[in-house]
Write a protein that holds these residues in place. Structure first.
Motif, mmCIF file in Angstrom:
data_model
loop_
_atom_site.group_PDB
_atom_site.id
_atom_site.type_symbol
_atom_site.label_atom_id
_atom_site.label_comp_id
_atom_site.label_asym_id
_atom_site.label_seq_id
_atom_site.Cartn_x
_atom_site.Cartn_y
_atom_site.Cartn_z
ATOM 1 N N LEU A 121 26.757 -35.116 -18.009
ATOM 2 C CA LEU A 121 26.484 -35.666 -17.619
ATOM 3 C C LEU A 121 25.091 -35.161 -16.576
ATOM 4 N N ILE A 122 25.294 -33.993 -16.349
ATOM 5 C CA ILE A 122 24.256 -33.388 -14.887
ATOM 6 C C ILE A 122 23.653 -32.818 -16.438
ATOM 7 N N VAL A 123 24.297 -31.605 -17.137
ATOM 8 C CA VAL A 123 23.226 -31.415 -18.439
ATOM 9 C C VAL A 123 22.245 -32.184 -18.962
ATOM 10 N N LYS A 124 22.904 -33.749 -19.674
ATOM 11 C CA LYS A 124 22.280 -34.608 -19.799
ATOM 12 C C LYS A 124 20.852 -35.219 -19.681
ATOM 13 N N ARG A 139 18.012 -18.107 -24.438
ATOM 14 C CA ARG A 139 18.425 -17.023 -25.309
ATOM 15 C C ARG A 139 19.498 -18.284 -26.583
ATOM 16 N N SER A 140 20.824 -18.200 -25.551
ATOM 17 C CA SER A 140 21.680 -18.789 -26.215
ATOM 18 C C SER A 140 20.877 -20.548 -26.654
ATOM 19 N N GLU A 141 22.451 -20.660 -27.592
ATOM 20 C CA GLU A 141 22.215 -22.101 -28.615
ATOM 21 C C GLU A 141 21.840 -23.007 -28.069
ATOM 22 N N LYS A 142 22.425 -23.100 -26.694
ATOM 23 C CA LYS A 142 21.758 -24.685 -25.590
ATOM 24 C C LYS A 142 21.165 -24.572 -24.675
ATOM 25 N N VAL A 143 21.230 -25.510 -23.754
ATOM 26 C CA VAL A 143 20.938 -24.702 -22.536
ATOM 27 C C VAL A 143 22.545 -25.371 -21.872
ATOM 28 N N GLY A 144 22.122 -24.979 -20.156
ATOM 29 C CA GLY A 144 23.191 -25.868 -19.224
ATOM 30 C C GLY A 144 24.798 -25.537 -19.975
ATOM 31 N N LYS A 145 24.703 -24.051 -20.622
ATOM 32 C CA LYS A 145 26.753 -23.609 -20.936
ATOM 33 C C LYS A 145 27.011 -23.684 -19.315
ATOM 34 N N LYS A 146 27.080 -22.928 -18.187
ATOM 35 C CA LYS A 146 27.826 -22.950 -17.265
ATOM 36 C C LYS A 146 27.816 -24.292 -17.016
ATOM 37 N N ILE A 147 26.634 -24.713 -16.610
ATOM 38 C CA ILE A 147 26.856 -26.280 -15.657
ATOM 39 C C ILE A 147 28.301 -26.863 -16.179
ATOM 40 N N LEU A 148 28.359 -27.219 -17.456
ATOM 41 C CA LEU A 148 29.534 -26.969 -18.575
ATOM 42 C C LEU A 148 30.721 -26.636 -18.244
ATOM 43 N N VAL A 184 21.115 -38.103 -9.294
ATOM 44 C CA VAL A 184 22.285 -37.525 -9.767
ATOM 45 C C VAL A 184 22.535 -39.774 -9.782
ATOM 46 N N GLU A 185 22.609 -39.953 -8.478
ATOM 47 C CA GLU A 185 22.768 -41.160 -8.666
ATOM 48 C C GLU A 185 21.698 -42.272 -8.896
ATOM 49 N N ARG A 186 20.220 -41.678 -9.691
ATOM 50 C CA ARG A 186 19.166 -42.450 -9.605
ATOM 51 C C ARG A 186 19.863 -42.820 -11.417
ATOM 52 N N HIS A 187 20.258 -41.215 -12.185
ATOM 53 C CA HIS A 187 20.798 -41.578 -12.662
ATOM 54 C C HIS A 187 22.220 -41.865 -13.496
ATOM 55 N N GLY A 188 22.215 -42.947 -12.521
ATOM 56 C CA GLY A 188 24.245 -43.796 -12.854
ATOM 57 C C GLY A 188 25.495 -42.491 -13.048
ATOM 58 N N LEU A 206 19.419 -33.352 -16.990
ATOM 59 C CA LEU A 206 18.275 -32.389 -16.569
ATOM 60 C C LEU A 206 17.543 -32.317 -17.900
ATOM 61 N N VAL A 207 18.444 -32.709 -18.757
ATOM 62 C CA VAL A 207 17.267 -32.307 -20.091
ATOM 63 C C VAL A 207 16.148 -34.118 -20.392
ATOM 64 N N ASP A 208 17.207 -35.068 -20.234
ATOM 65 C CA ASP A 208 16.143 -36.392 -20.166
ATOM 66 C C ASP A 208 14.915 -35.810 -19.155
ATOM 67 N N GLU A 209 15.182 -35.527 -17.554
ATOM 68 C CA GLU A 209 13.893 -35.447 -16.799
ATOM 69 C C GLU A 209 13.160 -34.376 -17.514
ATOM 70 N N CYS A 210 13.436 -33.270 -18.234
ATOM 71 C CA CYS A 210 12.213 -32.236 -18.482
ATOM 72 C C CYS A 210 12.314 -33.140 -19.779
ATOM 73 N N ARG A 211 12.674 -34.280 -20.755
ATOM 74 C CA ARG A 211 11.950 -34.646 -21.558
ATOM 75 C C ARG A 211 11.124 -35.725 -20.930
ATOM 76 N N THR A 212 11.087 -36.533 -20.210
ATOM 77 C CA THR A 212 10.185 -37.093 -19.213
ATOM 78 C C THR A 212 8.819 -36.701 -19.125
ATOM 79 N N THR A 213 9.010 -35.260 -18.052
ATOM 80 C CA THR A 213 7.757 -34.856 -18.041
ATOM 81 C C THR A 213 7.428 -34.148 -19.033
ATOM 82 N N GLY A 214 7.403 -34.055 -19.744
ATOM 83 C CA GLY A 214 7.040 -33.271 -20.634
ATOM 84 C C GLY A 214 7.169 -31.880 -20.641
#
Ligand SMILES: Cc1cc2nc3c(=O)[nH]c(=O)nc-3n(C[C@H](O)[C@H](O)[C@H](O)COP(=O)(O)OP(=O)(O)OC[C@H]3O[C@@H](n4cnc5c(N)ncnc54)[C@H](O)[C@@H]3O)c2cc1C
Length: 392
Positions: free
Chosen positions: A109-112, A34-43, A86-90, A114-122
């Motif tokens: 970097l944690i949000v990125k 519902r927010s304008e971006k994902v992972g706001k609490k992580i940030l 986390v280590e795989r993502h450097g 997770l979002v990159d992994e989402c993108r890779t997995t469609g």
């Protein structure tokens, strides 16, 4: 109308982890946030560096009406698994204290990751998409949102807790759970500063800013860490930890001298400096303003030579079990977590699926599993999200 295999309500830590895992299995996954971006609490977590897990995760680090419920998920997707991701993502990280792992740079970097992994997995992510109603129909679930109807075979509720409403927290997950016949363990603010009543406010208010290591007890729980006096009450890691166990009316017992054997050093001072006042000597071991105040409130202060041994022992015992009776908490506005939530009785501990409604899952903070301070809440989000992602 959009149709998906899996719709995940909430793009926080648990929702994104679940999405990645379901996506890896070839499921068509939609994350609705519902927010304008994902992972706001992580940030905002860990002061912007995200305390993403802990090196020593045990079931004892979690509160729940059923303390066994968290075991399966935590064992199947452990802190080691998340650290490997986390280590795989450097992403560089470090241990701060007590096994707590933080990013060296930024929680972004944690949000990125997770979002990159989402993108890779469609996985598809829809932000600014608020779901207002859900119902079960043949073949799955139908959701009403501001973007129209959304249909899915599986529905994963990852809407988080009630803490920090301005970050997007809602009670929608609990309402949905009730609607589908689930019970809710009473919710309350956890990992939250405690506030003084009017009398204690007068006693302690001008100690605001004083901080010291303590051992703090409430009921059968205790935590050793720093405590901080604030202008409204007490805070700091030890207090945040105990707040999750505190209920109105409970008395706290605070050991202000957890690192020393006070009766030994007080007796030693009595023979080396008999003409010193108690408050002066206590000021060597406690912040001076606190030593002075504790003497004013309760201990009194005379020359050390005027104390009998048993009186010095009594002073020490008082300093090791100082009673405090908070009036309340700062509430959800500043709480890090919500204690309580969707009862684990009606959920599978290995998949997080509802035992009442096939295809319905609850993960993360909305569930009645609450971690201690130190990366445990994120680990629960990763572990429970991963578990649901294997089957949803
Ligand atoms: C200030 C702060 C600092 C913290 N620091 C740490 C830390 O360092 N380490 C740690 O382990 N824990 C920390 N926590 C706790 C941790 O952030 C949470 O336990 C964790 O984020 C829970 O993950 P979740 O995915 O269950 O919920 P959330 O991360 O809260 O995500 C839920 C998402 O659902 C969305 N949502 C809600 N209702 C709807 C709806 N109707 N439709 C669509 N979307 C909806 C929300 O907008 C939100 O994005 C912190 C919490 C706070 C408040």
């Amino acid at each position: 109308m959009i149709r998906h295999d899996v719709v995940i309500l909430g793009g926080g830590a648990a929702g994104l982890m679940c999405a990645i895992e379901a996506g890896k299995r070839g499921r068509r996954v939609l994350v609705v946030e519902r927010s304008e971006k994902v992972g706001k609490k992580i940030l905002i977590s860990g002061g912007g560096r995200c305390n993403f897990t802990n090196l020593r995760v045990t079931p004892e680090n979690f509160l729940s009406a059923n303390p066994h419920f968290c075991k399966s998920a935590l064992a199947r997707y452990s802190q080691a698994d998340f650290i490997a991701l986390v280590e795989r993502h450097g992403i560089a990280y470090h241990e701060k204290e007590l096994g707590q792992l933080f990013c060296d740079q930024s929680a972004k970097l944690i949000v990125k990751m997770l979002v990159d992994e989402c993108r890779t997995t469609g996985v598809r992510i829809e932000t600014d998409c608020a779901v207002s109603a859900a119902e079960r129909n043949t073949g799955g679930f139908s959701l009403q949102s501001n973007r129209g109807e959304i249909r899915a075979t599986s529905l994963v509720v990852a809407t988080g807790g009630l803490s920090v409403p301005k970050m997007g927290a809602t009670a929608f997950g609990y309402e949905l759970a009730r609607q589908f016949g689930h019970s809710i363990e009473p919710t309350r603010a956890g990992l939250v500063p405690l506030t003084f009543g009017p009398d204690d406010l007068v006693r302690y208010r001008d100690l605001s800013g004083v901080s010291l290591p303590v051992l703090i007890h409430c009921k059968r729980q205790s935590f050793a860490n720093a405590m901080l006096f604030t202008h409204r009450g007490i805070s700091g890691p030890a207090v945040l930890q105990i707040s999750s166990y505190w209920s109105p009316g409970d008395e706290l017992s605070i050991n202000f001298l957890p690192l020393t054997d006070p009766s030994e050093w007080l007796k030693a001072r009595q023979s080396s400096r008999p003409e010193s006042e108690l408050k002066t000597v206590l000021g060597e071991f406690l912040p001076k303003r606190l030593a002075q105040r504790l003497c004013d409130i309760d201990l009194g202060s005379r020359l050390l030579r005027q104390y009998a041994t048993r009186e010095l022992v009594a002073v020490c015992e008082r300093l090791q079990a100082w009673p405090m009776n908070p009036a309340g908490t700062e509430g959800y506005r500043t709480a890090e977590v919500t204690v309580g939530g969707v009862s684990t009785d009606e959920l599978s501990s290995s998949t997080m699926e509802s035992k009442k409604v096939p295809g319905l899952y609850f993960i993360g903070e909305v569930v009645d599993v609450t971690g201690h301070l130190g990366g445990f809440n994120f680990q629960w989000a990763w572990s429970s999200g991963w578990a649901a992602g294997q089957v949803a």
